[in-house]
Structure formats: structure tokens, C-alpha cells
Design a protein around this motif. Sequence first.
Motif, short mmCIF file in Angstrom:
data_model
loop_
_atom_site.label_atom_id
_atom_site.label_comp_id
_atom_site.label_asym_id
_atom_site.label_seq_id
_atom_site.Cartn_x
_atom_site.Cartn_y
_atom_site.Cartn_z
N LEU A 157 11.20 28.73 6.89
CA LEU A 157 9.92 28.98 7.54
C LEU A 157 9.84 30.43 8.02
CD1 LEU A 157 7.24 28.07 8.70
CD2 LEU A 157 8.43 27.20 10.70
N LEU A 158 10.91 30.91 8.63
CA LEU A 158 10.91 32.29 9.12
C LEU A 158 10.85 33.28 7.96
CD1 LEU A 158 13.44 32.21 12.07
CD2 LEU A 158 10.99 32.77 12.17
N ARG A 159 11.61 32.99 6.90
CA ARG A 159 11.65 33.90 5.76
C ARG A 159 10.25 34.04 5.15
NH1 ARG A 159 15.68 31.36 3.50
NH2 ARG A 159 14.40 30.24 2.00
N VAL A 160 9.63 32.90 4.88
CA VAL A 160 8.30 32.92 4.25
C VAL A 160 7.26 33.54 5.18
CG1 VAL A 160 6.44 31.44 3.39
CG2 VAL A 160 8.81 30.99 2.71
N SER A 161 7.33 33.18 6.46
CA SER A 161 6.34 33.69 7.41
C SER A 161 6.48 35.20 7.60
CB SER A 161 6.47 33.00 8.77
OG SER A 161 6.35 31.61 8.63
N ARG A 162 7.71 35.67 7.69
CA ARG A 162 7.93 37.11 7.86
C ARG A 162 7.45 37.88 6.63
NH1 ARG A 162 13.80 36.20 10.71
NH2 ARG A 162 13.04 36.17 12.88
N ARG A 163 7.73 37.32 5.47
CA ARG A 163 7.28 37.94 4.23
C ARG A 163 5.74 38.02 4.19
NH1 ARG A 163 5.94 37.20 -1.13
NH2 ARG A 163 7.32 38.19 -2.65
N ASP A 164 5.09 36.90 4.47
CA ASP A 164 3.62 36.87 4.46
C ASP A 164 3.06 37.84 5.50
OD1 ASP A 164 3.74 34.93 2.55
OD2 ASP A 164 3.00 33.29 3.81
N HIS A 165 3.69 37.84 6.66
CA HIS A 165 3.20 38.68 7.75
C HIS A 165 3.31 40.15 7.37
CE1 HIS A 165 3.13 40.60 11.78
NE2 HIS A 165 2.27 39.63 12.03
N ALA A 166 4.46 40.52 6.80
CA ALA A 166 4.66 41.91 6.40
C ALA A 166 3.62 42.32 5.37
CB ALA A 166 6.07 42.09 5.83
N LYS A 167 3.38 41.44 4.39
CA LYS A 167 2.39 41.78 3.36
C LYS A 167 0.98 41.85 3.95
CE LYS A 167 2.77 40.75 -0.92
NZ LYS A 167 2.96 40.24 -2.29
N ALA A 168 0.68 40.90 4.81
CA ALA A 168 -0.69 40.84 5.36
C ALA A 168 -0.98 42.04 6.23
CB ALA A 168 -0.88 39.55 6.16
N THR A 169 0.04 42.57 6.89
CA THR A 169 -0.21 43.70 7.80
C THR A 169 -0.12 45.04 7.08
OG1 THR A 169 2.10 43.55 8.48
CG2 THR A 169 0.48 42.51 9.91
N ARG A 170 0.31 45.02 5.82
CA ARG A 170 0.40 46.28 5.09
C ARG A 170 -0.96 46.77 4.59
NH1 ARG A 170 5.42 44.90 1.49
NH2 ARG A 170 6.71 44.54 3.32
N LEU A 171 -1.92 45.87 4.48
CA LEU A 171 -3.25 46.27 4.01
C LEU A 171 -4.14 46.53 5.22
CD1 LEU A 171 -3.85 43.74 1.08
CD2 LEU A 171 -2.86 46.03 0.97
N PRO A 172 -4.57 47.79 5.42
CA PRO A 172 -5.43 48.08 6.58
C PRO A 172 -6.77 47.35 6.44
CG PRO A 172 -4.76 50.11 5.44
CD PRO A 172 -4.34 48.97 4.59
N THR A 173 -7.35 47.01 7.59
CA THR A 173 -8.63 46.29 7.60
C THR A 173 -9.68 47.02 6.77
OG1 THR A 173 -8.06 45.57 9.82
CG2 THR A 173 -10.33 45.23 9.13
N GLU A 174 -9.73 48.35 6.87
CA GLU A 174 -10.75 49.11 6.13
C GLU A 174 -10.58 48.89 4.62
OE1 GLU A 174 -8.38 51.24 8.10
OE2 GLU A 174 -9.40 49.97 9.58
N PHE A 175 -9.32 48.86 4.19
CA PHE A 175 -9.08 48.63 2.76
C PHE A 175 -9.53 47.23 2.35
CE2 PHE A 175 -6.58 47.04 -0.78
CZ PHE A 175 -6.78 48.02 -1.73
N VAL A 176 -9.16 46.24 3.18
CA VAL A 176 -9.53 44.86 2.87
C VAL A 176 -11.05 44.72 2.79
CG1 VAL A 176 -9.47 42.49 3.75
CG2 VAL A 176 -7.41 43.93 3.88
#
Lengths: 497, 497
Positions: free
Chosen positions: A77-96
Motif C-alpha cells: 500500500l505504501l509503495r503504490v501510494s508513494r509512487r502515485d503521489h510522486a507522479k501526481a505531484t510532478r505535474l503542475p496544476t497549470e500543466f494539467v
Amino acid sequence: MSMDELKRRLGQVSDLYAAAGLMSWDQETLMPEEAARVRGLQMATLEGLAHELFTGARTAELLEAAGEPQDEADAALLRVSRRDHAKATRLPTEFVEEAARARNEAHHAWLDARQRSDFATFAPHLEKMMDLARRQADLLGYDEHPYDALLDEYEPGMRASQVEPVFADLRDRTLPLLRRIVAAGDAADYSVLTRPFAPEAQKAFAWRVAGEAFGLKPEFARQDESAHPFQTNFSRSDLRITTRVEDYWPACLFGTWHETGHAMYERGISERWERTPVSRGASLGVHESQSRMFENLLARSRPFWERYFPHLAEAAPEVAAGLDAETLYRAVNRVSPSLIRVEADEVTYNFHVMLRFELELALLEGRLKVHELPEAWNARMQEYLGLTPPNDALGVLQDIHWSSGLIGYFPTYTLGNLLSVQLLEAAKRDPAVAAGIERAEYGPLLAWLVENVHQHGRSLTPTQIAERATGRPLTADPYVAYLQEKYAGIYGLRAED
Amino acid sequence: MSMDELKRRLGQVSDLYAAAGLMSWDQETLMPEEAARVRGLQMATLEGLAHELFTGARTAELLEAAGEPQDEADAALLRVSRRDHAKATRLPTEFVEEAARARNEAHHAWLDARQRSDFATFAPHLEKMMDLARRQADLLGYDEHPYDALLDEYEPGMRASQVEPVFADLRDRTLPLLRRIVAAGDAADYSVLTRPFAPEAQKAFAWRVAGEAFGLKPEFARQDESAHPFQTNFSRSDLRITTRVEDYWPACLFGTWHETGHAMYERGISERWERTPVSRGASLGVHESQSRMFENLLARSRPFWERYFPHLAEAAPEVAAGLDAETLYRAVNRVSPSLIRVEADEVTYNFHVMLRFELELALLEGRLKVHELPEAWNARMQEYLGLTPPNDALGVLQDIHWSSGLIGYFPTYTLGNLLSVQLLEAAKRDPAVAAGIERAEYGPLLAWLVENVHQHGRSLTPTQIAERATGRPLTADPYVAYLQEKYAGIYGLRAED
């Protein structure tokens, strides 16, 4: 206690996505048409709040503070969540936001361009999609190739450099087979596949077999109609598949069993990851391996029709009149090069996919310019399938994917096809599974799939699943052998031909 | 700009409630049964997040900072939102959670007690419900009577001291009427109402008339089946009504038209309040005035059946055989004292409500003890309807309301009945409305209702709606006159009797 708080928060995120999913399912199946505008706003709110909650500072703190996990389930759970979190926060809101706007415009331009078969008006939007894809890859990061960052969204851990040799091998070994099949000509009377079959009876037969053969039961699933068939779910006990009815009645049957494969995968995921990001299929490719296994390897097999032809004859006597299991088996396994991917058979389907993979890779690298794309498309269609699209609507404009920014998505279809046979071969090493398959009794196979594939959800990567379940990495070998044997039989090709 | 941010926030709250509403609708109509447990968690998340977002500190700041509204619509939005916010923040979280737990326990105890017709096991839970109701009233605050704080949840601004004289008047003037009707005996052959009527045909007929007569169209509404009929909606263009089919086929027809009244009210609310707390009916009583108007004043009228009997005869010839509009009109207007509220006719229904109002008021004040309730219930049933329940399941245990903490809810049913006639009388002052009703053409009436009732949503109070639309406060006069005239006709009573 921070692990408890993290789970509570992940549960809320999961619930918000489940609600957005139900709203989307409802929109595609039942919703009154005038509700569309407000429904769009409602879904945007739910997805926005889910994203906010997941990427918020508190989630980052909790992921940090969770420390060493207590057990394997928490570790995953931690591995998957950390991975998703890292990816999700790498895209700035303006880009999204920029990407969402551009995709929306590109999608409308594509609808219009396809309607008028006019690639030129779509071209600037495709340029923009490619530009966004390159920037997204840079934001997400990659080791070898920008394509890997995109592919990773759908097939975690997979790289273009792994896909290319597998696809090359597949292409080189199935192209000769296809040419021999085409030379052999028709193997059955295909007109039986458009005999009148009452829509309600089609759906009822497909649904009944989905339950009896594949285990999809009304206690935890339902079937509805939609313009494009899909599977979605809001928990492992709330699976929804959709179908559609066409003159070509196998579309409803095999479409239903395809979605049943997706649904049974989600059904099999361990309850311990309920309402967490682990509780989904490992990748699109692994998902597709299940849907294609049910649709093609099982439902297009001889034992399947030996068992279910009498049921079909009972459900629709006028359709079955004068037919038998063997005739139907041959008819539903027609191989015929055609222009449209979604209508393609088992042998030609992968050429449609490989063509797209090669072209999107070339576009992303800039080796191919967008304005050169239609010509490149048509040349490759001629090379692989011996066909030239009469217009771009039936060629390069046929798919929704690129207009929706889905670059790196296509290969997962063929990866799924390959994996489906590799998994089935491995499962058949268990004699009970093999014997069941010969009688079209899939209980032992399902149990094997739950054990080796389904239960893990996203706690294993697609590569780990393939290697642990089959003993080797993904390869084209089993799939090629399957095609050769099956279609040599149907089309009367000599083994050593 | 803070007004824009406030609207954005209220829109998000509204979207979360819409999603919870869709989840609830889905649960009651379509959801696979095993999905229930996770669905409960998902709905709790959505409602919790909506509550958090609405009562959060930022919402308070925005409501404060909004200052003087720019126009009437914003003024109403601020008024309603500030009122809701104040009420929502007056109940501490611990109280809300304690009440939720107690209600859950009381509900299960009630299900069990009703099953075994054993009031004693439910009694301590009802004590607890009354205790919570008193504390809730204290927390919410009131001027005259604690009951007012509870009633205000369902009927904003209404007080027990206003309800009491109206109910007393109604009781004193309809009890003699009821006795004369009972003395007169049957007015028709009621066995026709249980003739076999195919379930699909019942639903289709009810739905078709809901569209043709009352304007509920598939473009913005749908009908499904559920155990208990209800109306819900996720926007004014996404209305859902449900129905159920029983041997007594008028249940499906009149139930559908009842829910249609609720749905058309929500349909008529002005779009300017879309996705805000103003965009709901003004109160349960005003809502009920619309549903009861459609169900009773219109669909149980002679002109209605003169127009729709031929349609019924076409839809279900075996049901209509040997009947005519007049016979059917009399049959569906049977008056007969009975034990169960939800099966009661127009004349006896309000006695069921008044009895409950009087008893819950006495319980809340402590004038009546919970253990004395069954006896008090039975005594009043005898006084009003001349019946004594053979057991508590058919008496004091029949309703879900008290076990769910719904104290102060019952009067809204009768307030709605009274208002329905008062509104219809006012509408008929317009000759086009009156002429339409005589031909069962309700277009002019619907337009009048939109103009005078629907469009305002919660921007006017129930009292304002009644006074502006009819020129006077709510009174029993029109309702009593309506009952006297209608049933004197059906039961052949002399006018001066």
C-alpha cells in the motif's frame, strides 16, 4: 496511528473516485440526455476534490510519517501510494489544466475531422498533443526514452526498448501466417453471423453464459447497454459491464465476455486492499490479458462451443438452425484483413496495434512529422494488411486515443494479447485447469487466475506477475504458437508449410 | 470576488450531495446486493466531506465577507446559506455522531419489534429518540416550543402553535363527514382494482400518463422500480422517480403520479440557483402539496378519468372490461377507515397524521410517557377511525419515522394536503387554468405552479409561498370544502346533511 489516518484518507480518495465512476457509468447507460451539462460539472468537482485530497500536504506528511510497514499488505500500500503521489505531484496544476483544455479542443477537432475525413484540420491539434506528451514525459522523468514515461502510466515499469523486440518478433512470425491464411480463403459461411437475433435474447444469452461459464453473478454485477462497451466498478462487489447490440450478433456476445474478463479480474483482487489505490488491475496490459483470454482463448475455442452451442440453439433457434458447434467455431474465428482495429480478428489485430506504436514513437521522437502521418499510416497498412484506406476517416482518424492525449496506450492491447496466451499456457500445466478447459469448465482456471494474477491488484508490477505466474518474462512465443496451431487447423494449413 | 468563491464552494457541496444522492438512488433501484457494505462507507464519505466543506471555517468567512448582495438571487442565496450554515454549526460533532449511532440502533430495534409486534423492546429506543429530540431542540434554539425547532427542519418557520388550530379545525369538520360516508356504505365495486394487470403494462401506462398529462419527459427524467417509491434528483434536468407494482394496481399508477408531482416541482425551480442550497423545494409540506395535487386532486378527478380511461382501456383491455370512466372514478375514491396510514384515502389520511402529531407533541413535552403510548394510540384510533389495532405492528409500530429520529415530520403530510387544495383553488381563478383542469389538460396549471411555487425554490418560505400565491395564510377551509363536495357527490350525501 498515522497509518490509520493515511488509510482513512486513501479511503476517502477512493470513495470520491467511486462516486465519479458511478456518475460516469450512469451517464453512459441510463442518464436522461439533458442532464449532461450539470453532470460534467459534478464529475469535475469529484475528480478535483479527489486529486486535491490525494496530493495535499497532509497526504505527503502521512506517507512520510508512515515509516516501516507492519506487514506485506501495508508495504504494498505504501509503495503504490508513494509512487502515485510522486507522479501526481510532478505535474503542475497549470500543466494539467492546459493539457485538459487542449485535449478537449483536440477531441472536438477530431470528431469533426473524422466526420469530414479531413486530417488537415486535426493536424495542429495532434502537434499540440505530441508537444504536451513530450513535456509531460520531461515532467514525469525517464531513464531511456520519453515514451517510457508515457507508457508507464498504463503499463508500470515497461519501456519502449522492451516492447520493440517483442513486437518485431511477433510481426516477423505472424505476417507469413496471415499471408497463408489469406491465400487459403474462407473457412466457413460467415453470413450466419448476421442472422436476425432479437436484441433482448442476445443480451440475455451473453449474460447467462457470463455467469455460468465465467462466474459473473447478479449478486455482485450487472449488465447494461451503452454506445461503447466498457467495464467499470465501484468495489469488488459492485461490477458493471455494458454491451451493445449490432446486426453482427457476435459483437454483443464476445463483447460481453471480453468485459466479463475485466470484471472478474477486479472481482478477484484481495479484499485487504479495499478502498485503496492497490485495489485495481496491475496495468492495462494485464487487464487486457484477462478480457482477451475470456473473449478469444476461451469463448472462441472449440470446447466452448461444444458446450454452449446447445444453449445458443435453445436461446435463439432461428440463429442456430442448420448449424453445429464446429461450423460456428469456424465462423467466429474468421481471419480477414480489414481497415478498422476494433473489428479486427486475433491474427490481424496486433498489426493494427504495432502500426500505431511505431508511428507514435516516430512522432514523439520527431522522426516523423504530423503532416507526413497519413501517408506513413497508409504505407504501413499496405505493408502489413495489404489494404489502403480509401480515406483518413477509415485510416489514421479512426481512433479516439491520440485526440484524447493517450500516447503510449496502444501497445497495452497487444501486450495483453501476448500475456493472455502465456498465462493460459502456464495455467494449463495444472492438470485440473487443463482438463476443465477441455470441457469448457473454467472453475479451476478462475481459481488459478485469482491465485496468480487477480488477488495481487497493483501490489505486484506487470513484469512480476508475468514472471511469477509463468516462470519467464513476457514473450511472443506462446502467442505465435497458439495462432499457428489454431488457424492451421481452421484454414487447413499444413503444419510445416 | 468572495461571492464567486462562495458560489464555487456551494457548488462543490451541492455536487457532493448529488453524488451521494446518485449512490443512494442506485442502491435502491439497481445495485447488486453484495455491494451494500462498501456503498455505505462511500456514501458516508461523501456526506462527511460535504458537511465538512459546508461548515468549514472558510465557508463561514465567505458568508461573512459576501456583504451586501448585488441582486435578489444573490440575496436569497446568502439568506438560505447563512441560515443553513448557522443551523449546521449549532450541532456539535459529538452530538451528531451520538444521534447517528442511536438512530441506527433504534432503527434495528424497530425492525425487530415490528416483526414481533413487541412494543416493549422498542420503548427504550423511543425514549432515547425523544431525549435526543429535546437536546437537539435546545441546541438549535426556539422561541415558543421545543417542537418548533424540530418542525423547522422540515417546514421552515412553522410552529406547533400554528399547526394546532388548523388541525383542530380540520378534525372537527371532517370527522362528521367521515361518519356520514361510513354510514352511506360502498359507492362502487372495488374488486376491479385488483384485476390482473401485467406489471410492465402498469408501469408503462403510469409513465406515459406522467409524460402526457403532467409533463415528465424522458429527456430529463426516468422511472425505475424500488421497494418503496420515491423521487430524487441530481439537477433539474436529472429527475428520478421510482414505483412498485402490487396486486392492487392503483398503487403503481397513483404512486407514479405522486412522485411525478415531486419531480415537476424540482424541475420548475429556476436555473439561476443551480448547484446551490436554494435549489430545492421550499419545505416538505410544499413538496407534498405538489405530489398530492397530482395524485389526488388531478388524477383522482372525474375529468382525468374521462380523458384517460380510453388510454387505460387500450393499455389493459382486460382490466377495463365492462368499466367506464365514472365507475373507475368512484372505485379509486373509496373512503374506508383502515389501520395503516400509507394505505389511507383522502378523508381518513389526515386523521392518521393528526394522531401522530398529537402524540409526539405529548411525548416531547413529557405529558405522555413512552410506556403509555400504545394505549394512547389505540384510544385515538378508536376515537377518530372507529378501529382498534389487533396488535402494535399494525398500530404504533407501523411507521419508520420515530425510529429514525424523525420527530416533527408527520405534520408536513397534512400541511401538504391542505396547501394542495388552497393552491389549486387559487390557480383556478385563472380561467385558462380552470378550463384546462376540466379537460384534464394541465399545461396552464403547470405554468401557474412554476410561476407561483416552483421557480422560487427555497428563496421564499412556505408561508410566503402560500400567502403570495393564494392571498391568505394556510387554512383548512378549502380542503374541507373540497372533501365535502367531492365525497357528497360520490357517496350521495345530501348537501345540508
